[in-house]
Design an enzyme around this catalytic site. Structure first.
Site, short mmCIF file in Angstrom:
data_model
loop_
_atom_site.label_atom_id
_atom_site.label_comp_id
_atom_site.label_asym_id
_atom_site.label_seq_id
_atom_site.Cartn_x
_atom_site.Cartn_y
_atom_site.Cartn_z
N HIS A 169 0.76 -1.37 -0.03
CA HIS A 169 0.07 0.08 -0.10
C HIS A 169 0.84 1.24 -0.10
O HIS A 169 0.86 2.27 -0.86
CB HIS A 169 -0.78 0.08 1.37
CG HIS A 169 -1.65 1.06 1.52
ND1 HIS A 169 -3.07 1.29 1.20
CD2 HIS A 169 -1.47 2.54 1.73
CE1 HIS A 169 -3.76 2.45 1.21
NE2 HIS A 169 -2.93 3.25 1.69
N GLU A 170 1.90 1.20 0.78
CA GLU A 170 2.69 2.55 1.11
C GLU A 170 3.61 2.59 -0.18
O GLU A 170 3.70 3.81 -0.72
CB GLU A 170 3.49 2.42 2.22
CG GLU A 170 2.78 2.63 3.44
CD GLU A 170 1.80 3.72 3.66
OE1 GLU A 170 1.89 4.63 3.12
OE2 GLU A 170 0.49 3.50 4.29
N HIS A 191 1.79 4.69 -2.43
CA HIS A 191 2.01 6.07 -2.47
C HIS A 191 3.05 6.58 -2.99
O HIS A 191 3.15 7.89 -3.46
CB HIS A 191 1.84 6.29 -1.02
CG HIS A 191 0.32 6.22 -0.43
ND1 HIS A 191 -0.80 6.75 -1.21
CD2 HIS A 191 -0.10 5.69 0.54
CE1 HIS A 191 -2.03 6.48 -0.53
NE2 HIS A 191 -1.60 5.91 0.72
#
Ligand SMILES: *[C@@H]1O[C@H](CO)[C@@H](O)[C@H](O)[C@H]1NC(C)=O
Ligand SMILES: *[C@@H]1O[C@H](CO)[C@@H](O)[C@H](O)[C@H]1NC(C)=O
Ligand SMILES: *[C@@H]1O[C@H](CO)[C@@H](O)[C@H](O)[C@H]1NC(C)=O
Ligand SMILES: *[C@@H]1O[C@H](CO)[C@@H](O)[C@H](O)[C@H]1NC(C)=O
Ligand SMILES: CC(=O)N[C@H]1CO[C@H](CO)[C@@H](O)[C@@H]1O
Ligand SMILES: [Zn+2]
Length: 711
Positions: free
Chosen positions: A499-500, A503
Site C-alpha cells: 500500500h505505502e 503512495h
C-alpha cells in the site's frame, strides 16, 4: 562515518551507480540483494564524505541547533516574500510578481521545512527530535498566519480579476490559492472574519476535549476466570488481577477485542460490549451536539449551507446528497449477502448457546469462530514465507515492470541511520531521473510508530523552467534481522508495504508544475485509490509467488491453496463488516448535513435499518465514542469506502487478468497517478472531474457492482 554538520553542501554531480537488484526474484534476488547489501556496507565504511543527491534539497541528519536555525531562516524568507508580494500595487499585478514568487517559495521551502520536521519521526537523538518538534510548531504557526494575510489575498484576487492568460494548471493553482484564503474567511467583513476564527478555535477545543475524554476513559469491569472462558491464558496473564480470582478488563480496544472475539460466555461479551459502547456517554454526547452546531455556524458564515457542503467542496463526492445516495445504494446492495452471512452466524450461535437472541455483541465472536473453522490460514506459519529481502525485491520487480520504472540503489548517500537505503527512480524508456525514495524500514527506539509515506520534496517547475523532482520517504516498522536470519513479515505487513509503496510511486510519477498540486495533495477522496488498487497484488497467487519464498529455501514459494485461502479470508463476512462501517458513515454524513438532528435517536433509528434488524445495545451510543467523526474525518468518514469501491472496480476490470501488464500499468501511471497534475488531464476550465478521469480510464462510468460482486 559522516563527520559533523551538513548545513550547506555543494551539489554533487551524478549519484554513484548502485547495483541493480530489481529484475530478479526468489533465490537470485536474495543473492543479488545480499551482494548489494555487502557493497553498501563496504561503501559506508570507505566513504568518509557522502554525497548529496542531485536535485534533492532535503537535508539529512541535521543537528538540533541546525534545525532551529534553519526553521528561523525559512520563516524569515517566507515573510520577506509575502511582504514583497503584498506590496505590489493592485494595478501592477502580474503572474511574475505575484503568483510565481508564491509558488516558488512553497516549492523551495517545502524540502527545507521537511528537513526540520522529519527528524521528529526518525532521528535517533532525543535532543534532535525535541528540536524538530519545536521547529515544526514554529513553522506551522507561521504558515497559519500566512494563510490569513489579507494583504496577500487582495493582491492575488486582483491578479485573478485582471485575467492575465495562464495555462490550465496555473489557473487551477490560482483558484486553489484563493479558495484556501476564502476558506479562512478572508472575503468576509472584519467582524465576520473574527467570528470565523473564534468558531474555528471553539471547534478545535471541543474536538480536542472529545478525544481527550476518550483517551482518559478509565472504566473497567471485573470478571472471574470462568466468566472469561475462551480467552487465551497469555492474555489473561496480561490482565491486572484485582482481588483473588477477579480480573480487570478495561475499555481499551485490545482488551475489548480479545473478549469480544474469544470469550465463550455470551453474558460477558454483552457486558463488555455495553461498557465499551457507553464510554463517555454523558459528556461526549453533549460535546458532539455542540460540535455539530458550531460547525454548521462556521460553514454558514463562510457561505455554505451546512458543514458537509464545506467539507465536501474540496472532494470528489462534491455534495452530501451524492454521498448519502452512495452509502444507501451500497447498504442495500450488500443486504442479501449480509443476510446470508448473518444466517450462518445465527445458526452457529444456536448450536453453541441455544435459542438466545443474536445481538451485535455476538458478531465478532462467531465471525472468528467460522474463520477458524473454515480457513486454514495459519498467520504465524505464513510469516515463514515472507523474508523481508525477498518481499522487497518482489515488490520492486512488480512496481518496476508494471509502471515502466527502474530503481537503482545509491550506496553512498547521506542518511540518518545506517539501516536507511536510498534509491533513484528512472523512467525505463527515456532513462529520465524521476525522483528518489528513502526506505527506513526497521523499528528502533524513538522512531515514529506507523507505516507511512512522507513527502520530502514535491515535484514542481519554476518560472525559469527548472524542474524540481519529487523525493519520498517510506517509514515502516519491521523487526530487524536477528543473528543474520532475515526478518520475516506478517501478512498484514506485506499488505501495508504494498500500500505505502503505491503512495511512493504515485508521488514519484508526478509531473505537476506546482508543489501544492503535486504529491498526494490531490482530492482526498482520490488519494487512496492507487494504493488500494495495488493492495490487490497481495491476494493473487501469481504476484504472491513473486514476493514470497520459504525462508529456509526461498525457491519454494507459497502454496496455491494458501493463496486461495487468503483471498477467501479477505472477503469473509465482508458484507456484514462493511454494513457496520456504512452505519457510522451515514451517521456522520447526516449530522453534518442536516439541522437539529437528535444524535441519540439517529443512531437508534439507523442501527436496525442498516444492520439487518439488529438493535443497538441498550444504553450505548456510538456517537459518544466515535473519534473519526470528532476530528479529522468529520463529514468525510465515507471517503475510505468510497475509494475502496473505485479501487475494486479499477483492479477487477483492468488488472486482474494482467497483473504485470505494462500497457495498462502505463495508462494507470499517466492517467490516474497524474490526476490534477498535468495539463493532459486538466480541462481548459481547470481541474477535470475525477469521475470523468476514472470513466476515461475504465471506458465506462465507475460502478459499485464490481465491489459487491467480489464479496
Ligand atoms: C479470596 O476470595 C475469597 C472469596 O471471595 C475470600 O474469602 C478470601 O479471603 C480471599 N483471599 C484473599 C487472600 O484475599
Ligand atoms: C466568499 O467566498 C465563498 C467561497 O468562494 C463564497 O461562497 C462566498 O459567497 C463569498 N462571500 C462573500 C461575502 O463574498
Ligand atoms: C548524524 O549526525 C550525528 C551528529 O550530528 C552523527 O553522530 C551521526 O553519525 C550521523 N548519522 C549518520 C547516519 O550519518
Ligand atoms: C507536498 O506534498 C505533500 C504530500 O503530498 C503535502 O502534504 C504538501 O503540502 C505538499 N507541499 C506543498 C508545498 O504544497
Ligand atoms: C460528566 C462525565 O460523564 N464525565 C466523564 C467524561 O469522560 C471521562 C472519561 O471517560 C470521565 O472520566 C468523566 O467522568
Ligand atoms: Zn494510504
Amino acid at each position: 562515518m559522516e563527520s559533523e554538520g551538513n548545513g550547506e553542501k555543494k551539489m554533487s554531480s551524478k549519484p554513484k551507480k548502485g547495483s541493480n537488484i530489481i529484475p530478479l526474484t526468489g533465490a537470485a534476488a536474495l543473492l543479488t540483494l545480499a551482494v548489494s547489501l555487502a557493497i553498501t556496507a563496504i561503501n559506508n565504511r570507505r566513504n568518509s564524505k557522502k554525497k548529496d543527491l542531485r536535485g534533492c534539497n532535503f537535508r539529512v541528519n541535521l543537528s538540533a541547533s541546525e534545525i532551529l536555525k534553519l526553521a528561523d531562516r525559512i520563516i524569515a524568507k517566507s515573510k520577506e516574500v509575502h511582504d514583497a508580494v503584498a506590496s505590489v500595487p493592485l494595478d501592477k499585478v502580474t503572474y511574475k510578481n505575484v503568483i510565481s514568487p508564491l509558488a516558488e517559495l512553497e516549492a523551495q521551502q517545502f524540502p527545507l521545512a521537511q528537513s526540520c520536521v522529519v527528524p521528529k519521526l526518525v532521528s535517533t537523538s532525543d535532543k534532535v527530535r525535541k528540536a524538530s518538534a519545536e521547529a515544526e510548531k514554529k513553522i506551522d504557526a507561521h504558515s497559519s498566519s500566512c494563510s490569513k494575510r489579507e494583504d496577500v489575498y487582495l493582491v492575488v484576487k486582483a491578479f485573478a480579476a485582471k485575467g492575465e492568460w495562464m495555462g490550465p494548471e496555473a489557473r487551477h493553482y490560482v483558484h486553489c490559492l484563493i479558495r484556501d484564503f476564502e476558506r479562512n474567511g478572508l472575503n468576509l467583513t472584519a467582524t465576520k472574519r473574527e467570528e470565523v476564527q473564534r468558531l474555528r478555535a471553539q471547534i478545535d477545543e471541543l474536538s480536542f476535549q472529545y478525544v481527550q475524554n476518550l483517551n482518559d476513559d478509565s472504566t473497567y469491569l471485573l470478571f472471574r476466570e470462568n466468566e472469561l472462558a475462551g480467552v487465551p491464558t497469555e492474555f489473561l496473564k496480561t490482565l491486572e488481577e484485582v482481588e483473588n480470582g477477579t480480573f480487570k478488563v478495561t475499555s481499551k480496544s485490545h482488551h475489548v477485542a480479545a473478549v469480544l472475539e474469544l470469550c465463550k460466555i455470551g453474558k460477558t461479551r454483552r457486558l463488555v460490549a455495553m461498557a465499551y459502547g457507553k464510554r463517555c456517554a454523558n459528556v461526549n454526547l453533549s460535546i458532539m451536539e455542540d460540535l455539530v452546531q458550531v460547525r454548521h455556524k462556521f460553514a454558514r458564515l463562510l457561505g455554505y449551507s451546512h458543514y458537509a457542503d464545506y467539507a465536501l467542496n474540496l472532494r470528489m463526492a462534491k455534495t452530501s446528497s451524492k454521498v448519502l445516495e452512495f452509502l444507501e445504494d451500497l447498504s442495500s446492495s450488500l443486504s442479501n449477502l449480509a443476510n446470508k452471512e448473518l444466517a450462518v452466524l445465527k445458526e452457529l450461535k444456536k448450536q453453541e448457546e441455544g435459542e438466545l437472541p443474536f445481538g451485535v455483541e455476538d458478531l465478532l465472536y462467531y465471525v472468528k469462530k467460522v474463520e477458524q473453522q473454515d480457513f486454514d490460514v495459519d498467520f504465524g506459519a505464513l510469516k515463514q514465507y515472507f523474508p523481508v529481502n525477498l518481499v522487497l525485491s518482489g515488490i520492486f520487480k512488480i512496481f518496476q515492470d508494471l509502471f515502466g520504472l527502474r530503481f537503482e540503489e545509491i550506496v553512498d548517500a547521506d542518511v540518518w541511520h545506517s539501516d536507511v537505503q536510498v534509491f533513484s527512480v528512472f523512467d525505463l524508456s527515456s532513462g529520465e531521473l524521476l525522483g528518489y525514495f528513502y526506505l527506513d524500514m526497521y523499528t528502533r527506539e524513538g522512531k515514529y510508530g506507523q507505516t507511512c509515506m512522507v513527502s520530502l520534496q514535491n515535484g514542481s517547475v519554476e518560472f525559469s523552467g527548472t524542474r524540481q523532482i519529487p523525493v519520498a520517504l517510506l517509514i515502516s516498522q519491521l523487526q530487524k534481522d536477528i543473528c543474520g536470519i532475515s526478518s520475516l513479515l506478517r501478512f498484514s505487513e506485506v499488505v501495508s508495504l504494498f500500500h505505502e509503496f503505491g503512495h511512493v510511486v504515485q508521488h514519484l510519477c508526478n509531473r505537476a508544475s506546482f508543489a501544492r498540486l503535486s504529491g498526494l495533495r490531490v482530492d482526498p477522496d482520490f488519494v487512496e485509490i492507487p494504493a488500494q488498487v495495488l493492495e490487490n497484488w497481495c491476494y493473487e497467487s501469481f504476484s504472491l509467488k513473486l514476493i514470497s519464498g520459504f525462508h529456509q529455501d526461498i525457491t519454494k514459494p507459497i502454496k496455491d491453496e494458501i493463496c486461495k485461502s487468503l483471498k477467501r479470508w479477505r472477503y469473509s463476512f465482508s458484507a456484514l463488516k462493511l454494513k457496520q462501517e456504512v452505519l457510522c458513515c451515514l451517521f456522520d454524513q447526516i449530522i453534518h448535513s442536516a439541522e437539529n438532528v437528535d444524535i441519540v435517536e439517529l443512531f437508534k433509528h439507523l442501527h436496525p435499518k442498516v444492520m439487518l434488524g439488529l438493535p443497538m445495545l441498550e444504553g450505548t451510543n456510538p456517537a459518544s465514542c466515535f473519534p473519526r467523526c470528532a476530528i479529522g474525518y468529520e463529514a468525510a468518514c465515507y471517503s475510505r469506502i468510497w475509494s475502496e469501491v473505485f479501487a475494486a472496480d479499477i483492479f477487477t476490470s483492468k488488472f486482474r487478468d494482467g497483473l504485470l501488464n505494462q500497457y495498462v500499468g502505463m495508462q494507470f501511471r499517466t492517467k490516474l497517478l497524474l490526476l490534477f497534475t498535468s495539463s493532459e488531464v486538466l480541462a481548459p476550465g481547470g481541474a477535470k472531474d475525477p469521475i470523468e478521469i476514472l470513466s476515461d480510464f475504465l471506458g465506462r462510468e465507475p460502478s459499485i457492482q464490481t465491489f459487491i460482486d467480489n464479496k
